[in-house]
Design a protein around this motif. Structure first.
Motif, mmCIF file in Angstrom:
data_model
loop_
_atom_site.group_PDB
_atom_site.id
_atom_site.type_symbol
_atom_site.label_atom_id
_atom_site.label_comp_id
_atom_site.label_asym_id
_atom_site.label_seq_id
_atom_site.Cartn_x
_atom_site.Cartn_y
_atom_site.Cartn_z
ATOM 1 N N HIS A 4 0.879 -1.447 0.220
ATOM 2 C CA HIS A 4 0.031 0.022 0.012
ATOM 3 C C HIS A 4 0.765 1.180 0.107
ATOM 4 N N GLY A 5 1.856 1.210 0.457
ATOM 5 C CA GLY A 5 2.795 2.367 0.560
ATOM 6 C C GLY A 5 4.267 2.105 0.737
ATOM 7 N N CYS A 6 5.087 2.725 0.096
ATOM 8 C CA CYS A 6 6.456 2.443 0.019
ATOM 9 C C CYS A 6 7.352 3.579 0.600
ATOM 10 N N VAL A 7 7.936 3.558 1.548
ATOM 11 C CA VAL A 7 8.555 4.673 2.202
ATOM 12 C C VAL A 7 9.891 4.573 1.838
ATOM 13 N N TYR A 8 10.570 5.804 1.226
ATOM 14 C CA TYR A 8 11.864 5.567 0.271
ATOM 15 C C TYR A 8 12.512 6.644 1.346
ATOM 16 N N PHE A 9 13.715 6.211 1.842
ATOM 17 C CA PHE A 9 14.494 6.916 2.545
ATOM 18 C C PHE A 9 15.749 7.386 1.981
ATOM 19 N N VAL A 10 15.762 8.885 1.827
ATOM 20 C CA VAL A 10 16.815 9.548 1.179
ATOM 21 C C VAL A 10 17.809 9.943 2.102
ATOM 22 N N MET A 11 18.982 9.599 1.670
ATOM 23 C CA MET A 11 20.301 10.104 2.482
ATOM 24 C C MET A 11 20.510 11.552 2.245
ATOM 25 N N VAL A 12 20.863 12.077 3.461
ATOM 26 C CA VAL A 12 21.308 13.253 3.486
ATOM 27 C C VAL A 12 22.442 13.366 2.962
ATOM 28 N N VAL A 13 22.937 14.261 1.938
ATOM 29 C CA VAL A 13 24.237 14.454 1.843
ATOM 30 C C VAL A 13 24.846 15.462 2.259
ATOM 31 N N PRO A 14 25.808 15.464 3.119
ATOM 32 C CA PRO A 14 26.416 16.531 4.139
ATOM 33 C C PRO A 14 26.912 17.663 3.488
ATOM 34 N N PRO A 15 26.633 18.691 3.711
ATOM 35 C CA PRO A 15 26.854 20.048 2.925
ATOM 36 C C PRO A 15 28.523 20.204 2.803
ATOM 37 N N TRP A 16 29.065 19.408 3.718
ATOM 38 C CA TRP A 16 30.581 19.570 3.544
ATOM 39 C C TRP A 16 31.093 18.409 2.604
ATOM 40 N N GLY A 17 30.485 17.840 1.858
ATOM 41 C CA GLY A 17 31.039 16.775 1.288
ATOM 42 C C GLY A 17 31.764 17.086 -0.378
ATOM 43 N N GLY A 18 32.386 18.235 -0.190
ATOM 44 C CA GLY A 18 33.290 18.335 -1.475
ATOM 45 C C GLY A 18 32.942 19.714 -2.121
ATOM 46 N N TYR A 33 3.379 10.184 -3.389
ATOM 47 C CA TYR A 33 1.902 10.305 -2.601
ATOM 48 C C TYR A 33 2.242 11.610 -1.788
ATOM 49 N N PRO A 34 1.073 12.445 -1.526
ATOM 50 C CA PRO A 34 -0.311 12.229 -2.431
ATOM 51 C C PRO A 34 -0.175 12.766 -3.765
ATOM 52 N N GLN A 35 -0.658 12.053 -4.727
ATOM 53 C CA GLN A 35 -0.643 12.344 -6.047
ATOM 54 C C GLN A 35 -1.600 13.499 -6.443
ATOM 55 N N GLU A 36 -1.068 14.334 -7.393
ATOM 56 C CA GLU A 36 -2.158 15.617 -7.474
ATOM 57 C C GLU A 36 -3.269 15.072 -8.370
ATOM 58 N N ASP A 37 -3.154 14.080 -9.159
ATOM 59 C CA ASP A 37 -4.309 13.704 -10.123
ATOM 60 C C ASP A 37 -5.203 12.824 -9.292
ATOM 61 N N LYS A 74 -4.539 2.737 0.698
ATOM 62 C CA LYS A 74 -5.121 1.538 0.402
ATOM 63 C C LYS A 74 -6.198 1.678 -0.886
ATOM 64 N N ASP A 75 -7.143 2.916 -0.854
ATOM 65 C CA ASP A 75 -7.916 3.064 -2.017
ATOM 66 C C ASP A 75 -7.080 3.262 -3.273
ATOM 67 N N ILE A 76 -6.124 4.130 -2.983
ATOM 68 C CA ILE A 76 -5.494 4.589 -4.301
ATOM 69 C C ILE A 76 -4.635 3.333 -4.954
ATOM 70 N N THR A 77 -4.487 2.418 -3.858
ATOM 71 C CA THR A 77 -3.507 1.231 -4.313
ATOM 72 C C THR A 77 -4.485 0.252 -5.046
ATOM 73 N N HIS A 78 -5.670 -0.035 -4.613
ATOM 74 C CA HIS A 78 -6.721 -0.637 -5.197
ATOM 75 C C HIS A 78 -7.232 -0.167 -6.581
ATOM 76 N N ASN A 79 -7.735 1.173 -6.413
ATOM 77 C CA ASN A 79 -8.456 1.444 -7.530
ATOM 78 C C ASN A 79 -7.660 2.208 -8.551
ATOM 79 N N VAL A 80 -6.249 2.564 -8.446
ATOM 80 C CA VAL A 80 -5.458 2.836 -9.450
ATOM 81 C C VAL A 80 -4.262 1.998 -9.820
ATOM 82 N N HIS A 81 -3.512 1.736 -8.874
ATOM 83 C CA HIS A 81 -2.299 0.910 -9.218
ATOM 84 C C HIS A 81 -2.641 -0.451 -9.661
ATOM 85 N N TYR A 82 -3.567 -1.250 -8.952
ATOM 86 C CA TYR A 82 -3.981 -2.481 -9.215
ATOM 87 C C TYR A 82 -4.829 -2.540 -10.535
#
Lengths: 361, 467
Positions: free
Chosen positions: A165-179, A245-249, A321-329
């Motif tokens: 129903h939902g995929c949580v994607y973890f974005v890494m923080v790029v440290p500001p002193w990285g180069g 998510y939440p998708q504008e459409d 859950k609804d978007i997964t069922h009605n749209v993606h599925y």
């Protein structure tokens, strides 16, 4: 329930099913006494509570970003075991392996079957090409399983729902002193933006599942850096036409749109996960203790974890859950059922009645 | 005594353990074998049912009622009373040739709940002299609604989310208040509908039966239904909150109702009632009739269950039968599960072949017909030709004949002209005044007479004139 005066809407547009003509109904009837249509809401609540709910969430991100801690904090229980426990060997898997763990949690009489799918090994290799393939395969497999159950002649009363129903994607923080800022010749550092792996993954997955990006381990960012990082991420997402998510459409009415716009401004949430309680101002709070202070996880001033919790659980769980069922599925189903319209099967005349609107049989 | 006590306590202990174990495994079974995790704080998904309800409110509800009953059994009045409004429903006559169904959709709103209510009335039920086909139109209608839903569900690109559900959720069957028993038509109709729709039997116009007669009537009806194997809708008793009231209500079936569109003043309130010289029958008085019970059961307590039963039981049954009819199977010939893909492809191929065959057939037929027509036309053409030839020949013959006649006539004319000319020549010779006076003239006279005589004969004329 007391009887109240309600005015009924006039019977609107009578529709015809069989040939006798019906005259339009009278306008504005006054009603005395209570009919009790509202009670259907309670009936529905009771039924759904008896049936129980299912929720499947997937967490994706490089190892060490705090995925398991986050899930445990989110659901206030030891749902996933942390990869690096003291005394256990840390093994980086050679390929992305998906591990699903299912638990039942109950609150206020509501039973929820929670499945958390973890993806150790994602983005950990030197060559990370196609590391999203196992994930996409897993998601499609769940859709396939549901589709098969739905297509059976004798089907179950309640089809077990294992779709993500939902995929949580973890974005890494790029440290500001990285180069340094900008691009020095020969030094490829992407400062404060989404990495190519992030973009690629989110682009592919937002088409088949609800993706919720979060900034992991956000306690290394100051508030200004956080705002800047978010801004850049939002721009990147827009440039690459990735709809998270939440998708504008799928906003259904102006209220929804207003509510979701406020959420979209804050995406991605900067979160900090913690599973240990500390004493702050006489209260026990969940937080991370550092030498320079205690980061309270549930304090909106410290991090945006409460927002994420609200979004995922308190207000938008059913919507996910609804978007997964009605749209993606549904789009998976369309793709799957159209697959058999292969050109070699049809004669020069073409198969009759094919196309998006026609019934298959 | 000591040992007895010990044994008893040991037994009790084991019993206690046993029940504990049983309840634990029961819990396990409930959770499908998954571990239940304790929560260490407030998570917030207790609001899930509210989220669901909020969404449903936005979507709105659909409820479809089918009323079956003879003309004049009180269907429209009851519906008006149930929903506290006046739905426009013209009164129908008793002289309709067959049973028809009339459906009307209304949008009702109470508080923030929007209900799309569809009332389907049977018109002309039980009025015909021959009632054999009375209930077939009803069965067909119900099946048609299921079929529409099934077709939508089987589409490739479908929108079930916004589909206006027209499947019948409940059927109110009006029994005539005769006080004796069910009519044959009632039994047959209910038997043919009980596997397709939730049936709630109702005694309409119940104010014509007294209380004692009513109880006997109800018992008779229920026993007849049971003995004929008619499965009417039973209010669900598995949920603790409503099972008690539902069980009581199940015992009151069939509901004896009175409906009214008129209001009468009782005390200081206006209530729906029917006024008779001997008293006032109040619709919402539980002592007078079961109207309140019906309203509660139908709307307040079990509307959702009715909808669910329609979808999960009746529709699924219809779907299963229909798909099997179309030739789909879950298990293939070798007892292996048939994949959806193969099934669809096989069916599609089959249909395509069928279509081709039909096309071929039609083409053949067309060619055949063309040939036949051509043959007929050719024949006709030939006939016409033949006639033409005949006529031409006839014409020729007639022409010849005419020519001949013409020639003959011309000859005659020529001869006549010649004779005429000769006669004129003779007359113009010196005329003999009295051919009787001289002998010479006698000879001449003889010649003259001879000539006169001979003049008539064509052939010897020239010959004699020479004489």
């Amino acid at each position: 329930m007391e009887p109240e005066e309600h005015s009924m809407e006039p019977p609107a547009t009578p529709e015809e099913e069989m040939p006798l003509t019906a005259a339009p109904g009278p306008a504005g009837c006054q009603l005395f006494g209570y009919v009790g249509i509202e009670a259907v809401l309670d009936q529905m609540k009771v039924k759904t509570m008896k049936m129980g709910f299912e929720f499947n969430i997937m967490v994706v991100g490089q190892s060490g970003l705090g995925k398991s801690t986050m899930v445990n904090t989110l659901f206030k229980s030891k749902v996933s075991r942390k990869a690096s426990q003291p005394g256990q060997e840390e093994r980086i898997p050679k390929t992305v392996q998906l591990q699903s763990v299912t638990h039942v949690i109950e609150e206020k009489g509501v039973k929820m079957k929670l499945t958390v799918t973890d993806t150790p090994g994602f983005g950990d290799q030197i060559n990370n090409e196609n590391c999203w393939d196992p994930i996409i395969k897993y998601i499609n497999e769940q859709y396939e399983r549901y589709l098969r159950e739905e297509i059976l002649i004798t089907r179950k009363r309640k089809i077990p729902d294992t779709r993500v129903h939902g995929c949580v994607y973890f974005v890494m923080v790029v440290p500001p002193w990285g180069g340094g800022h900008g691009g020095h010749a020969g030094v490829m550092v992407v400062l404060g933006r989404l990495r190519p792996l992030d973009l690629e993954f989110m682009r592919r997955l937002s088409k088949i599942v609800n993706v919720v990006p979060v900034i992991a381990k956000a306690d290394t960012l100051t508030l200004e850096e956080r705002a800047e990082f978010k801004q850049r991420i939002q721009e990147d997402l827009k440039t690459h036409a990735i709809s998270v998510y939440p998708q504008e459409d799928f906003d259904q009415d102006p209220d929804d749109r207003a509510l979701n716009d406020r959420i979209r401004e804050k995406i991605p949430f900067a979160v900090v996960g913690a599973d240990q309680e500390h004493q702050v101002n006489g209260k026990r709070v969940l937080g991370r203790k550092t030498k320079w202070g205690i980061i309270e996880v549930e304090n909106p001033a410290h991090c945006e974890f409460p927002l994420l919790q609200d979004l995922l659980i308190r207000s938008h769980l059913q919507d996910l859950k609804d978007i997964t069922h009605n749209v993606h599925y549904e789009s998976y189903r369309v793709r799957r059922l159209n697959e058999s319209n292969r050109p070699e099967l049809s004669s020069p005349n073409g198969l009759p009645g094919k196309g998006e609107g026609g019934s298959d049989l | 005594e000591q040992t007895n006590c010990d044994l008893f306590s040991v037994y009790g202990f084991h019993l206690g353990l046993f029940t504990l174990f049983r309840s634990y495994s029961f819990l396990q079974n409930k959770n499908d074998g998954y571990r239940t995790l304790p929560l260490s704080g407030h998570v917030g998904f207790g609001s899930l049912p509210d989220q669901l309800v909020k969404k449903s409110i936005k979507q709105g509800f659909c409820f479809n009622i089918l009323c079956i009953g003879e003309t004049g059994s009180g269907k429209s009045t009851l519906i008006n009373s149930l929903f506290n409004t006046t739905f426009d429903d013209p009164v129908s006559s008793h002289f309709l040739p067959s049973v028809k169904l009339r459906a009307q959709t209304y949008e009702l709103q109470e508080a923030n709940v929007l209900l799309k209510l569809t009332i389907v009335n049977t018109v002309g039920f039980g009025d015909q002299i021959n009632k054999e086909n009375s209930y077939q139109p009803i069965v067909d209608y119900i099946d048609a609604q299921f079929e529409a839903y099934l077709q939508e569900e089987l589409k490739i690109k479908r929108s079930l989310f916004s589909y206006h559900d027209t499947r019948i959720h409940v059927c109110l069957y009006f029994i005539s208040p005769t006080g004796h028993s069910l009519k044959t038509l009632d039994l047959l109709a209910m038997k043919s509908l009980d596997s397709k729709v939730n049936i709630i039997p109702i005694i309409g116009k119940a104010d014509s039966i007294s209380k004692t007669e009513l109880q006997k009537f109800k018992n008779k009806i229920m026993s007849e239904l049971v003995s004929n194997g008619v499965q009417i809708y039973q209010f669900p008793t598995d949920d603790e909150t409503i099972s008690k009231i539902n069980t009581i209500m199940n015992g009151h079936l069939p509901f004896a109702v009175v409906g009214s569109t008129e209001e009468v003043r009782i005390g200081n309130k206006m209530v729906r009632a029917r006024q008779y010289p001997w008293g006032i029958v109040q619709v919402e008085n539980e002592n007078h009739c079961d109207f309140v019970k019906l309203r509660e059961m139908l709307i307040c307590t079990n509307m959702e269950d009715l909808r669910e039963q329609t979808h999960a039981r009746h529709y699924e049954l219809y779907r299963r039968c229909r798909l099997e009819e179309m030739g789909f199977r879950d298990i293939g010939p070798e007892n292996k599960p048939v994949s959806l893909q193969e099934a669809y492809e096989a069916k599609r191929h089959e249909f395509y072949l069928e279509l081709q065959r039909k096309e071929e057939e039609m083409r053949q037929q067309f060619v055949q017909r063309v040939k036949e027509k051509e043959a007929i036309l050719k024949e006709a053409e030939q006939k016409v030709h033949a006639k033409f030839e005949e006529r031409m020949l006839a014409l020729q013959e007639v022409k010849l004949k005419l020519e001949k006649k013409k020639k003959v006539l011309e000859d005659e004319i020529a001869m006549f002209v010649e004779k005429k000319a000769n006669a004129e020549v003779l007359q113009s010779q010196p005329s003999v005044s009295t051919p009787l006076l001289s002998l010479k003239k006698d000879k001449d006279r003889k010649k003259y007479v001879l000539m006169l005589v001979i003049r008539g004969s064509k052939k010897k004329f020239l010959h004699i004139s020479l004489l």
